[in-house]
Structures are given as C-alpha cells and as structure tokens.
Design a protein around this motif. Structure first.
Motif, PDB file in Angstrom:
ATOM      1  N   LYS A   8       0.866  -1.182   0.000  1.00 50.27           N
ATOM      2  CA  LYS A   8       0.000   0.000   0.000  1.00 50.27           C
ATOM      3  C   LYS A   8       0.902   1.230   0.000  1.00 50.27           C
ATOM      4  CE  LYS A   8      -3.978  -2.098   0.385  1.00 50.27           C
ATOM      5  NZ  LYS A   8      -5.121  -1.911  -0.475  1.00 50.27           N
ATOM      6  N   GLU A  56       1.597  -6.702   7.725  1.00 48.08           N
ATOM      7  CA  GLU A  56       0.573  -5.786   7.260  1.00 48.08           C
ATOM      8  C   GLU A  56       0.918  -4.327   7.542  1.00 48.08           C
ATOM      9  OE1 GLU A  56       0.066  -8.063   9.640  1.00 48.08           O
ATOM     10  OE2 GLU A  56      -0.949  -7.141  11.327  1.00 48.08           O
ATOM     11  N   LEU A  57       1.962  -4.071   8.326  1.00 47.84           N
ATOM     12  CA  LEU A  57       2.379  -2.705   8.598  1.00 47.84           C
ATOM     13  C   LEU A  57       3.564  -2.284   7.735  1.00 47.84           C
ATOM     14  CD1 LEU A  57       2.048  -2.472  12.473  1.00 47.84           C
ATOM     15  CD2 LEU A  57       0.502  -1.615  10.726  1.00 47.84           C
ATOM     16  N   ARG A 152      -1.155   3.747  13.441  1.00 48.88           N
ATOM     17  CA  ARG A 152      -1.305   2.389  12.903  1.00 48.88           C
ATOM     18  C   ARG A 152      -2.781   2.041  12.676  1.00 48.88           C
ATOM     19  NH1 ARG A 152       3.353  -1.402  15.582  1.00 48.88           N
ATOM     20  NH2 ARG A 152       5.072  -0.307  14.619  1.00 48.88           N
ATOM     21  N   GLU A 153      -3.643   2.433  13.607  1.00 51.11           N
ATOM     22  CA  GLU A 153      -5.061   2.136  13.463  1.00 51.11           C
ATOM     23  C   GLU A 153      -5.665   2.894  12.280  1.00 51.11           C
ATOM     24  OE1 GLU A 153      -8.554   0.315  13.788  1.00 51.11           O
ATOM     25  OE2 GLU A 153      -6.739  -0.218  14.892  1.00 51.11           O
ATOM     26  N   ARG A 156      -4.410   1.200   9.085  1.00 52.40           N
ATOM     27  CA  ARG A 156      -5.130  -0.067   8.854  1.00 52.40           C
ATOM     28  C   ARG A 156      -6.541   0.197   8.342  1.00 52.40           C
ATOM     29  NH1 ARG A 156      -2.953  -2.023  13.994  1.00 52.40           N
ATOM     30  NH2 ARG A 156      -1.281  -3.453  13.516  1.00 52.40           N
ATOM     31  N   THR A 157      -7.246   1.105   8.998  1.00 55.97           N
ATOM     32  CA  THR A 157      -8.627   1.405   8.627  1.00 55.97           C
ATOM     33  C   THR A 157      -8.721   1.907   7.195  1.00 55.97           C
ATOM     34  OG1 THR A 157      -9.205   1.913  10.917  1.00 55.97           O
ATOM     35  CG2 THR A 157     -10.637   2.812   9.198  1.00 55.97           C
ATOM     36  N   THR A 159      -6.456   1.874   4.678  1.00 53.14           N
ATOM     37  CA  THR A 159      -5.875   1.091   3.586  1.00 53.14           C
ATOM     38  C   THR A 159      -6.598  -0.230   3.378  1.00 53.14           C
ATOM     39  OG1 THR A 159      -4.172   0.127   5.012  1.00 53.14           O
ATOM     40  CG2 THR A 159      -3.593   2.142   3.792  1.00 53.14           C
ATOM     41  N   GLU A 160      -7.408  -0.651   4.323  1.00 54.85           N
ATOM     42  CA  GLU A 160      -8.162  -1.896   4.168  1.00 54.85           C
ATOM     43  C   GLU A 160      -9.575  -1.658   3.676  1.00 54.85           C
ATOM     44  OE1 GLU A 160      -7.987  -3.869   7.944  1.00 54.85           O
ATOM     45  OE2 GLU A 160      -5.862  -4.348   7.721  1.00 54.85           O
TER      46      GLU A 160
END
Length: 167
Positions: A8, A56-57, A152-153, A156-157, A159-160
């Motif tokens: 990403k 995933e990071l 990070r949250e 994640r939110t 990019t997902e």
C-alpha cells in the motif's frame, strides 16, 4: 498463504523532515539484516529477542515537504496508474499552501483519496473542514504529537477499506 501484489502506498506531506522520518520508522520496518548488531545488543541488555513488525504494517512511504510538491506526486501517481492509498497532511507548512489549501487541490485530482490531517495547530475548526469537504473521500484528523497506535489504526482502517482506485 497469498502474498500481496504490491505494498500500500502512503504519502506524507509535511514541512518537517523529522515527521517524515517518524512515519517511515512506524510504517516501514527495518530489515533484519540491517539491524542484526542492534538486535544482538538489545537481546544482551534486555534479555528479549527482538520482535518484528507484522507484515501488514509494511508500506511504501513517499514524502513531500510542501503542498504543491505533494499535489504533483499525487498527480504523477494517478497518471502512472499506481495511486496512493492514503495521505497524511500537515495543517501548517510555511511558506507554501496550508493543509486545507492543499486538500482543496488534492480533491480535484484524487477526490476519493483518504486523507489524515495532522497538526498541533489548526487555523480551521474541524466543523469548518467538514463543511467544505462533505462529499469527498475519507477524511480524519490526528493531533500532534500523534500516538503510534493511533497512526497504525488509521492506516489499517483507511488502507483496508477500499481499493487503490482513488480517481
């Protein structure tokens, strides 16, 4: 287990190079071979084996020091067919555009691009910003100093949630 086709892509638009460094440290874990001596020292001092960030990071992070430069990078990425998945944008970036002016231009080029506005200071209330950008791509705000877990949250939110077609 399937591998991702590509990482990403995240763009950091901030006039502080230290901020760019902090985001890279959070989002692009260093490779084990580059940290071997430090890992061994950490294990000797603290008695714990080093932990690696979850895959995933691991992102591709790009930087722009001003709004105009960031807009051009977004435009080029769109034209190349490899758009950014998320942008972090500082509110204040003297002497160029501020974050809201940059966002106005970004929304013309990539209206669905998720944007996180970041700053310790803002010349606009969050309500004013939401009024001006009610029907655009995802938009949120983080106050500096940002918390590592918050970053990070948010990543994640955003990019997902969707695909990479932020046109």
């Amino acid at each position: 287990m399937t591998a991702r086709a590509s990482k990403k892509r995240i763009l950091i638009i901030d006039d502080s190079e230290a901020i760019h460094h902090d985001f890279r440290r959070l989002l692009c874990p260093e490779r084990k071979e580059g940290r071997k001596a430090l890992d061994l020292m950490e294990e000797a001092l603290f008695g714990t084996a080093p932990t690696e960030s979850p895959p995933e990071l691991d992102f591709e992070v790009d930087s722009a020091l001003q709004g105009q430069e960031g807009l051009e990078k977004v435009r080029q990425a769109q034209e190349a067919g490899h758009p950014y998945d998320l942008a972090f944008l500082d509110y204040r970036m003297p002497p160029g555009w501020n974050g809201v002016e940059t966002l106005r231009h970004l929304r013309k080029v990539a209206p669905k691009l998720p944007v996180v506005l970041c700053s310790a200071y803002s010349d606009y209330s969050w309500e004013q910003i939401l009024e001006e950008f009610p029907e655009t791509g995802p938009l949120t705000e983080l106050r500096k100093p940002v918390n590592r877990d918050q970053v990070r949250e948010v990543v994640r939110t955003f990019t997902e949630e969707g695909d990479a077609s932020h046109t």
